[in-house]
Design a protein around this motif. Structure first.
Motif, PDB file in Angstrom:
ATOM      1  N   GLU A 126      32.870  -8.885  -9.049  1.00 39.97           N
ATOM      2  CA  GLU A 126      32.836 -10.229  -9.639  1.00 39.97           C
ATOM      3  C   GLU A 126      31.445 -10.833  -9.565  1.00 39.97           C
ATOM      4  N   GLN A 176      27.944 -10.862 -10.782  1.00 35.56           N
ATOM      5  CA  GLN A 176      27.455 -10.413 -12.079  1.00 35.56           C
ATOM      6  C   GLN A 176      26.323  -9.399 -12.001  1.00 35.56           C
ATOM      7  N   VAL A 183      26.120 -18.670  -4.630  1.00 34.59           N
ATOM      8  CA  VAL A 183      26.050 -20.014  -5.188  1.00 34.59           C
ATOM      9  C   VAL A 183      26.259 -21.060  -4.090  1.00 34.59           C
ATOM     10  N   LEU A 215      21.362 -21.019  -9.174  1.00 31.25           N
ATOM     11  CA  LEU A 215      22.381 -21.847  -9.825  1.00 31.25           C
ATOM     12  C   LEU A 215      23.008 -22.803  -8.814  1.00 31.25           C
ATOM     13  N   ARG A 221      22.804 -26.919  -8.909  1.00 31.21           N
ATOM     14  CA  ARG A 221      24.029 -27.721  -8.756  1.00 31.21           C
ATOM     15  C   ARG A 221      23.889 -28.682  -7.574  1.00 31.21           C
ATOM     16  N   LEU A 241      21.488 -31.527  -8.276  1.00 34.90           N
ATOM     17  CA  LEU A 241      22.130 -32.477  -9.180  1.00 34.90           C
ATOM     18  C   LEU A 241      23.104 -33.369  -8.425  1.00 34.90           C
ATOM     19  N   GLU A 242      23.842 -32.773  -7.494  1.00 33.06           N
ATOM     20  CA  GLU A 242      24.791 -33.551  -6.694  1.00 33.06           C
ATOM     21  C   GLU A 242      24.068 -34.615  -5.877  1.00 33.06           C
ATOM     22  N   PRO A 249      25.486 -16.467 -16.674  1.00 36.74           N
ATOM     23  CA  PRO A 249      25.637 -17.923 -16.583  1.00 36.74           C
ATOM     24  C   PRO A 249      24.328 -18.692 -16.752  1.00 36.74           C
ATOM     25  N   PHE A 303      23.698 -20.393 -20.122  1.00 35.88           N
ATOM     26  CA  PHE A 303      24.481 -21.476 -20.722  1.00 35.88           C
ATOM     27  C   PHE A 303      24.768 -22.652 -19.793  1.00 35.88           C
ATOM     28  N   THR A 304      24.281 -22.577 -18.548  1.00 36.25           N
ATOM     29  CA  THR A 304      24.415 -23.755 -17.694  1.00 36.25           C
ATOM     30  C   THR A 304      23.429 -24.817 -18.193  1.00 36.25           C
ATOM     31  N   THR A 305      23.601 -26.030 -17.713  1.00 39.39           N
ATOM     32  CA  THR A 305      22.644 -27.078 -18.054  1.00 39.39           C
ATOM     33  C   THR A 305      22.016 -27.599 -16.773  1.00 39.39           C
ATOM     34  N   THR A 318      19.558 -24.516 -18.502  1.00 40.45           N
ATOM     35  CA  THR A 318      19.564 -23.051 -18.446  1.00 40.45           C
ATOM     36  C   THR A 318      18.509 -22.599 -17.444  1.00 40.45           C
ATOM     37  N   GLU A 344      15.179 -23.719 -19.456  1.00 36.24           N
ATOM     38  CA  GLU A 344      15.094 -25.160 -19.190  1.00 36.24           C
ATOM     39  C   GLU A 344      14.864 -25.547 -17.730  1.00 36.24           C
ATOM     40  N   PHE A 372      14.915 -29.709 -20.787  1.00 34.42           N
ATOM     41  CA  PHE A 372      16.085 -29.571 -21.660  1.00 34.42           C
ATOM     42  C   PHE A 372      15.684 -29.461 -23.126  1.00 34.42           C
ATOM     43  N   LYS A 412      14.817 -21.897 -25.880  1.00 30.33           N
ATOM     44  CA  LYS A 412      16.005 -21.151 -26.328  1.00 30.33           C
ATOM     45  C   LYS A 412      15.690 -19.665 -26.315  1.00 30.33           C
TER      46      LYS A 412
END
Lengths: 353, 353
Positions: B70, B72, B235, B264, B268, B271-272, B291, B294-296, B298, B343, B348, B352
DNA sequence: TTGAAAGCGCTAACAT
DNA sequence: ATGTTAGCGCTTTCAA
């Protein structure tokens, strides 16, 4: 290389007795068995699996056919199955076909009893009938078989699409969301044709979760709006769909997606368009893959019981392998699930797992 | 069940000729070979792999030991290896040990020539020496072997940690980041002891990328600050580390993480705590797992050449299997990579893929 | 409860 | 270039 014959000699028994002892058959006297086992351990005897397989007709190896190991849903399934088989002293070969129907048929054609005892199939393109034509009576078990009843040749383990979708819709309704869109089928509920069109089974898979979500919405008295075109259940399809939706003038306060990849793509695409999740639009997924637990926002979703899927699959497979002639009706088992309420519906900072 | 003997009879040749024809040996006359192959196809002959394995001593099956499917990174590696082996007509059994040293040793002890021709190992806890003690002369190949030179018994394929970290640091420097922290080793560069302490090899793996990042920073004249404790490269470890860093009063404008999961988690966690990425702190990862795309935001990261790893691994493995006696010095091959600027360093909407 | 004998299907060694 | 022969190591059948 130590052979069973040598172990038998040193233990003072015949090869057949040694064999029975090694296999734990209870016809050998306990003291005899112990003597054989001790001798085997002392000589560091290793069973020759090839010889055993040739003679017994059992390899103790199973095969699993999946589209892609990098897809977390299939990785979870393969992981659960591999671990559960290992607990039974069996091993798993995983073969991927990258969502290609022909490659899967080719893999099916190569499967034979001398290479494995049975095959677990998560197919996105072949019906039970097509698989049966390739495998004949070879033991097989499907995950999420969407074949029409007359083509359902095999036992199938299914993700809890109906109950799961119902739980998600209920959750959205309880949050006051009323204009819910369903993402993950084809336009107008009509099977598209022509270049790059999906196969029947791919269509059925996409239609399935859509139908259950629509059912649940009707149960709550909500109007079922158009379904949305998605070429597949991928992150990119989700991103594109989000852009389309915004371009059309977003008319939803919630989007219920057929799987997590699609949902994560929808969230990303909405964010790219400046739409806030969940303030403007709540989003739900399905499958419970890892990224949904650490993206921002985290993803409300259904986590299926993967270990339960694996255990049930192995039980059913073993009964096929042991009683090959019992031609009963194919069974469909639906596993349990858990609703994971997270930020994509509740808001940032809420719903920690 | 059709046997080779039957095919040979119907084709009017001896079993050994039929065998040679089936195996594509060029000692049989082309017309004879064609007759055999046609007959085999007509009778729907399937090679009995068990018999072939017993007689020839080759199973055409390989085993791969990894911590977790699991995860990746390992899923990508297993996927690449499985596909590449399939292209050679070989199959792969994947066994996971959930990062448990003992379980891996147990799996190693069960490996024998009658079940596979070789074993690919991505170990987080065992050195080459420990693996060698379990396997003796059995063909094996390691991924990211961190054993000290005197314990390096096997060929190893390595992720481009040094060049990759250098590229990441250069990228951060070019963006004007000066206070760069490295996440992914243990406190004070000292091997922790006591309860739950990592094994030597786990320590070396963590230390490796840290050292290369520090090296690159020194090359750019930047001060190397303390490393940060992380219990593992997960994570959750990243999330916890981010909270700790903020509590201590964030003194960095960039965080260079040892792998994507950690990065990642860091994003996260930041951001918290209300810290913006990349405005306040730029973040980089390593591995190029899905992941991060496509996370924000990236994730800026290094994508290793997984197919190259798989191809090289198989080449080296096959040379071991075919010339078992060639005891040369173990080789270390480092594969290529690509810097994915996204990003988490650029902002942001930028970068791409 | 144990042993003797046969043979699973194939490929390798050797002979022609 | 093809055929003959033997046997890989195990489990199964049948006899004792």
């Amino acid at each position: 290389m130590v052979t069973l014959k040598e172990v038998a000699q040193k233990a003072g028994v015949s090869p057949s007795t040694a064999s029975a002892a090694i296999r734990g058959m209870d016809i050998v006297r306990p003291d005899t068995a112990k003597r054989v086992l001790d001798t085997a351990a002392k000589l560091n005897y290793q069973i020759n699996m090839s010889a055993r397989a040739l003679r017994s007709g059992r390899t103790n190896i199973y095969t699993m056919l999946i589209p892609d190991l990098e897809n977390q849903f299939y990785a979870k399934l393969a992981n659960a199955l591999s671990n559960e088989l290992a607990a039974h002293g069996k091993r798993l070969i995983v073969q991927t076909n990258n969502f290609k129907k022909d490659k899967e048929l080719e893999q099916l054609a190569q499967i034979s009893a001398s290479m494995c005892d049975g095959v677990f199939i998560a197919s996105t393109h072949n019906t039970g009938r097509e698989i049966h034509e390739a495998l004949k009576t070879f033991p097989a078990l499907l995950f999420d078989d969407m074949s029409p009843d007359e083509d359902a040749y095999y036992d199938s383990i299914e993700t809890p699409s109906q109950a799961g979708m119902h739980a998600l819709i209920r959750h959205l309704v309880s949050l006051g969301r009323k204009r819910i869109g369903i993402v993950g089928t084809f336009a107008d509920n009509v099977k598209p044709v022509g270049k790059g069109s999906p196969t029947e089974i791919a269509f059925a898979i996409r239609q399935n979760r859509y139908d259950f979500a629509a059912q649940a919405m009707q149960a709550y008295g909500l109007p079922v709006d158009d379904a949305f075109i998605v070429s597949d259940w991928s992150v990119n399809a989700g991103i594109e769909t989000a852009h389309q939706l915004v371009k059309q003038g977003l008319r939803f306060d919630a989007l219920c997606c057929a799987n997590d990849d699609l949902a994560l793509g929808i969230i990303r695409g909405l964010l790219e368009c400046g739409v806030r999740v969940p303030e403007d639009v709540a989003v739900t997924g399905f499958d419970g893959i890892a990224p949904g637990s650490f993206t921002t926002p985290t993803l409300t979703t259904i986590s299926s019981d993967y270990q339960g899927m694996a255990q049930t699959a192995i039980d059913m497979m073993e009964s096929q392998v042991e009683q090959p002639d019992e031609h009963t009706m194919p069974r469909r088992i639906i596993v349990g699930f858990q609703l994971l309420q997270r930020e994509s519906t509740l808001g940032f900072g809420a719903g920690k797992d």
